[in-house]
Enzyme design. Structure first.
Site, PDB file in Angstrom:
ATOM      1  N   THR A 188      42.455  29.022  48.159  1.00  0.00           N
ATOM      2  CA  THR A 188      41.031  29.265  48.430  1.00  0.00           C
ATOM      3  C   THR A 188      40.492  28.461  49.614  1.00  0.00           C
ATOM      4  O   THR A 188      39.465  28.816  50.182  1.00  0.00           O
ATOM      5  CB  THR A 188      40.175  28.953  47.180  1.00  0.00           C
ATOM      6  OG1 THR A 188      40.373  27.584  46.819  1.00  0.00           O
ATOM      7  CG2 THR A 188      40.549  29.860  46.026  1.00  0.00           C
ATOM      8  N   ASP A 189      41.176  27.376  49.994  1.00  0.00           N
ATOM      9  CA  ASP A 189      40.608  26.484  51.017  1.00  0.00           C
ATOM     10  C   ASP A 189      40.346  27.188  52.352  1.00  0.00           C
ATOM     11  O   ASP A 189      39.297  26.989  52.957  1.00  0.00           O
ATOM     12  CB  ASP A 189      41.526  25.272  51.253  1.00  0.00           C
ATOM     13  CG  ASP A 189      41.533  24.305  50.079  1.00  0.00           C
ATOM     14  OD1 ASP A 189      40.704  24.467  49.165  1.00  0.00           O
ATOM     15  OD2 ASP A 189      42.377  23.384  50.076  1.00  0.00           O
ATOM     16  N   THR A 231      46.556  27.658  44.677  1.00  0.00           N
ATOM     17  CA  THR A 231      46.449  27.145  43.307  1.00  0.00           C
ATOM     18  C   THR A 231      46.830  28.193  42.272  1.00  0.00           C
ATOM     19  O   THR A 231      47.352  27.865  41.200  1.00  0.00           O
ATOM     20  CB  THR A 231      44.997  26.660  43.076  1.00  0.00           C
ATOM     21  OG1 THR A 231      44.755  25.594  43.986  1.00  0.00           O
ATOM     22  CG2 THR A 231      44.766  26.157  41.669  1.00  0.00           C
ATOM     23  N   SER A 243      47.004  26.693  50.929  1.00  0.00           N
ATOM     24  CA  SER A 243      46.399  27.291  52.131  1.00  0.00           C
ATOM     25  C   SER A 243      46.121  26.314  53.275  1.00  0.00           C
ATOM     26  O   SER A 243      45.999  26.757  54.422  1.00  0.00           O
ATOM     27  CB  SER A 243      45.168  28.132  51.783  1.00  0.00           C
ATOM     28  OG  SER A 243      44.050  27.355  51.519  1.00  0.00           O
TER      29      SER A 243
HETATM   30  N1  ASP Z   1      44.126  23.620  47.887  1.00  0.00           N
HETATM   31  C1  ASP Z   1      44.350  24.927  47.338  1.00  0.00           C
HETATM   32  C2  ASP Z   1      44.729  25.897  48.441  1.00  0.00           C
HETATM   33  O1  ASP Z   1      43.882  26.297  49.198  1.00  0.00           O
HETATM   34  C3  ASP Z   1      43.121  25.385  46.682  1.00  0.00           C
HETATM   35  C4  ASP Z   1      43.228  26.737  46.058  1.00  0.00           C
HETATM   36  O2  ASP Z   1      44.132  27.506  46.190  1.00  0.00           O
HETATM   37  O3  ASP Z   1      42.245  27.049  45.375  1.00  0.00           O
HETATM   38  O4  ASP Z   1      45.881  26.254  48.519  1.00  0.00           O
END
Ligand code: ASP
Length: 325
Positions: free
Chosen positions: A89-90, A12, A56
């Site tokens: 973050t995932d 993100t 991710s």
């Molecule tokens: N869905 C996103 C990912 O993990 C969430 C993020 O980056 O916060 O790429």
């Protein structure tokens, strides 16, 4: 020796809302992010490495293996003080834990990302990048294993987990709290992780390791399927202190006899598993059947560690020792 490498994988932090699809998609390059940072202050000591621009959920253990090599390579250079991996973050905690289990260098390694994309008010990407660079530059960060820096806090990759789908304060070390904070220009540590282990396992993967979440009334079907399709390891995210319904025992027994390593962790957010209960399916019964206790690791991290242990050809007792926390 004061350069920091930023390895961009995506997430993100590098996304903006796309008007035609109506959702956030990968948009910003590493150059875009580095240029924005340069406008914010004296960041001439940064080196950008664009690994990918993946959300991710696209990341696989194979990517983690490649990242571990890249990180180790940079850290072997005298002029590199630390590395920040910029990540969605995932599954950030899994990559962080993989690197913690394989990279041998003692220099600071940080993972960071953002919860808001660059089109949103309150985009947290730049703050998190700046904080991560500060953590990499601090001598206090040496020898603490792989760290996760988000929302002004520093967490151990061993303990941290993503707890909230939206909040900027999503990464929590649930049982004991963060190791430290970033307060303006200061990087302050309040505690060490005394049970922290740097595993130094060889960086190779065998992907036949699985994670099964246990729930009331679960059937044997999942375990039978895994046994029949060549599983080498299974992490059971068990109930409470480390218990499963009694009907699973036949399949667990069959799996262990077939040489499949089974590690027990808990689906509770905090606390260790232990062989407390001797009823059928209780922790004691399971260890008697050859299951290994996985300490306080969560399911997704235990699965990474078991995958690495199996790839490194560790035997049952060595795996038991690895998980003993
Ligand atoms: N869905 C996103 C990912 O993990 C969430 C993020 O980056 O916060 O790429």
């Amino acid at each position: 020796m004061n350069k920091v490498v930023l390895i961009f994988t995506g997430g993100t932090i590098a996304m903006k809302v796309d008007q035609s699809s109506g959702g956030a998609i990968p948009t910003l390059t590493s150059d875009d992010l580095i240029n924005t940072l340069s406008g914010l202050g004296d960041f001439n000591n940064l080196i950008a490495h664009e690994y990918s621009s993946m959300p991710s959920p696209f990341i696989t253990p194979n990517n983690m293996r490649e990242l571990a090599d890249i990180v180790e390579d940079y850290l072997s250079k005298d002029d590199i003080k630390g590395v920040t991996v910029v990540h969605g973050t995932d599954v950030l905690e899994e990559t962080a834990f993989y690197l913690n289990s394989t990279v041998k260098s003692n220099k600071p390694i940080v993972l960071t990302g953002s919860m808001k994309n660059a089109s949103e008010l309150g985009y947290d990407g730049l703050t998190n990048l700046v904080s991560s660079v500060k953590v990499c530059l601090s001598d206090e960060s040496i020898g603490r294993g792989v760290l996760v820096v988000m929302n002004d806090t520093i967490n151990s990759s061993y303990e941290v987990t993503k707890t909230h789908t939206l909040s900027l304060d999503t990464f929590k070390s649930i049982e004991f709290g963060p190791l430290g904070i970033i307060d303006q220009d200061e990087v302050i540590y309040y505690r060490n992780v005394s049970h922290f282990k740097k595993f130094s396992l060889d960086n190779k993967i065998n992907n036949q390791t699985h994670l099964v979440k246990i729930y009331a009334g679960i059937s044997n079907d999942y375990l039978e399927h895994l046994i029949n399709t060549g599983a080498k390891g299974i992490v059971l995210e068990a109930l409470g202190r480390g218990n499963v319904p009694p009907n699973l025992i036949t399949s667990i027994d069959k799996a262990v006899k077939a040489g499949i390593h089974i590690v027990l962790v808990s689906r509770c957010f905090a606390g260790r598993v232990l062989d407390t209960y001797a009823y059928p399916g209780g922790g004691k019964d399971l260890t008697n059947h050859g299951c290994i206790l996985g300490g306080s690791l969560n399911g997704q991290k235990a699965r990474i560690l078991l995958m690495l242990a199996i790839s490194n050809n560790l035997n049952h007792n060595e795996i038991k020792k690895l998980f003993k926390i």
